[in-house]
Design an enzyme around this catalytic site. Structure first.
Site, PDB file in Angstrom:
ATOM      1  N   HIS A  57       0.842  -1.196   0.000  1.00  0.00           N
ATOM      2  CA  HIS A  57       0.000   0.000   0.000  1.00  0.00           C
ATOM      3  C   HIS A  57       0.879   1.248   0.000  1.00  0.00           C
ATOM      4  CE1 HIS A  57       0.765  -0.550   4.309  1.00  0.00           C
ATOM      5  NE2 HIS A  57       0.296   0.659   4.564  1.00  0.00           N
ATOM      6  N   HIS A  59       1.319   4.022   1.922  1.00  0.00           N
ATOM      7  CA  HIS A  59       1.790   4.841   3.043  1.00  0.00           C
ATOM      8  C   HIS A  59       3.308   4.983   3.047  1.00  0.00           C
ATOM      9  CE1 HIS A  59      -2.138   4.226   5.545  1.00  0.00           C
ATOM     10  NE2 HIS A  59      -2.233   5.213   4.676  1.00  0.00           N
ATOM     11  N   ASP A  61       5.589   5.028   5.256  1.00  0.00           N
ATOM     12  CA  ASP A  61       6.432   4.121   6.044  1.00  0.00           C
ATOM     13  C   ASP A  61       6.527   2.729   5.426  1.00  0.00           C
ATOM     14  OD1 ASP A  61       3.726   3.637   6.723  1.00  0.00           O
ATOM     15  OD2 ASP A  61       4.274   2.811   8.675  1.00  0.00           O
ATOM     16  N   HIS A  62       5.937   2.563   4.232  1.00  0.00           N
ATOM     17  CA  HIS A  62       6.053   1.304   3.495  1.00  0.00           C
ATOM     18  C   HIS A  62       6.701   1.488   2.125  1.00  0.00           C
ATOM     19  CE1 HIS A  62       3.578  -1.402   6.139  1.00  0.00           C
ATOM     20  NE2 HIS A  62       3.344  -0.197   6.650  1.00  0.00           N
ATOM     21  N   HIS A 115      -7.520  -0.568   5.535  1.00  0.00           N
ATOM     22  CA  HIS A 115      -6.491   0.362   6.019  1.00  0.00           C
ATOM     23  C   HIS A 115      -6.302   1.466   4.981  1.00  0.00           C
ATOM     24  CE1 HIS A 115      -2.948   1.631   8.221  1.00  0.00           C
ATOM     25  NE2 HIS A 115      -2.188   1.465   7.155  1.00  0.00           N
ATOM     26  N   ASP A 134      -0.432  -3.753   6.366  1.00  0.00           N
ATOM     27  CA  ASP A 134      -1.103  -3.278   7.581  1.00  0.00           C
ATOM     28  C   ASP A 134      -2.568  -3.708   7.629  1.00  0.00           C
ATOM     29  OD1 ASP A 134       1.269  -2.134   8.284  1.00  0.00           O
ATOM     30  OD2 ASP A 134       0.627  -0.058   8.051  1.00  0.00           O
ATOM     31  N   HIS A 172       4.264  -4.248  11.173  1.00  0.00           N
ATOM     32  CA  HIS A 172       4.672  -3.533  12.385  1.00  0.00           C
ATOM     33  C   HIS A 172       4.792  -4.461  13.593  1.00  0.00           C
ATOM     34  CE1 HIS A 172       4.185   0.633  10.872  1.00  0.00           C
ATOM     35  NE2 HIS A 172       3.234   0.104  10.121  1.00  0.00           N
TER      36      HIS A 172
END
Length: 256
Positions: A57, A59, A61-62, A115, A134, A172
């Site tokens: 996805h 985001h 942080d990915h 998400h 996530d 995570h």
């Protein structure tokens, strides 16, 4: 064909990035590189060359490591078709029902919105490995930033149908906090209590709690059990539709 070698790489404050290595060909993929430096270090330590980047996805942080890793190694970037406008420079886009061949290992693609609306999960049956980003965590699920409860519950039930022997390589290290919430609504679950104690010991020793086993998650993760009367009752929704129960569980965790 031998299973993929899977290496967990901690990144940022609590992210997990994964290296997938096929020994026969030397091909190596990274899943959801939130930053490049830890990935580069893990590759160098093993003498591996990155050939693929797999995103679940959009985001930051990915995907924030995508650009540097693609530039350095010339890796092929694969990600969700539904997020093509939000993940730059993808070479291959995939969606529900597609498969992707990584060095002879077939990744089955699931659309798992909730998400984010375009989130995907990748399942390698030959390695008993699920990469849900996530969407699904050990004892939890991601926050519902973009999707609806109905979408998210459908995504989770889709993943729940996979074999009990499936290992969950999620995005995570949230398991300890998830365990506390799970115990608050399912405190009589002996399997959950035993797992919570194990988690506490793992974290005290500085060990990851991931991967977790899907067969175990099916019995202790409240987000996978919104159709269980015990969970419905625990959140004040006896007899309610599982979508409504899931929404209540998610809201409970958001406010926990």
């Amino acid at each position: 064909m031998p299973a993929l070698e899977i290496v967990l790489v901690p990144a940022l404050s609590d992210n997990y990035v994964y290296l997938l290595h096929d020994a026969a060909s030397g091909a190596t993929a990274v899943v959801d590189p939130g930053e490049a430096a830890p990935v580069e270090a893990a590759l160098a330590e093993r003498g591996w060359k990155l050939t693929h980047i797999l995103n679940t996805h959009h985001h930051a942080d990915h995907i924030d490591g995508n650009e540097a890793l693609k530039a350095k190694y010339g890796a092929t970037l694969v990600g969700p078709k539904a997020e093509a406008a939000r993940i730059p420079d993808m070479d291959v886009t995939v969606a529900e029902g597609d498969t992707y061949d990584f060095a002879g290992h077939t990744a089955q693609v699931f659309d798992t919105p909730g998400h984010t609306t375009g989130h995907i999960s990748l399942y390698f049956a030959d390695s008993d490995a699920l990469f849900p980003g996530d969407t699904l965590f050990s004892l939890g699920c991601g926050r519902m930033f973009e999707g609806t409860p109905a979408q998210f519950w459908d995504s989770l039930t889709k993943l729940r149908k996979l074999p009990d022997t499936t290992y969950i390589y999620c995005g995570h290290e949230y398991t300890a906090a998830n365990a506390k919430f799970a115990l608050s609504i399912d405190g009589d679950n002996d399997a959950l209590k035993a797992r919570a104690k194990e988690i506490e010991e793992q974290r005290a020793n500085g060990e990851p709690t991931i991967p977790s086993l899907l067969g175990q998650e099916k019995t202790i993760n409240p987000f996978l059990r919104a159709d269980d009367p015990a969970i419905a009752a625990a959140v004040g929704k006896p007899g309610a539709d599982p979508v409504d129960v899931f929404a209540a569980v998610r809201k409970g965790k958001d406010n926990f």
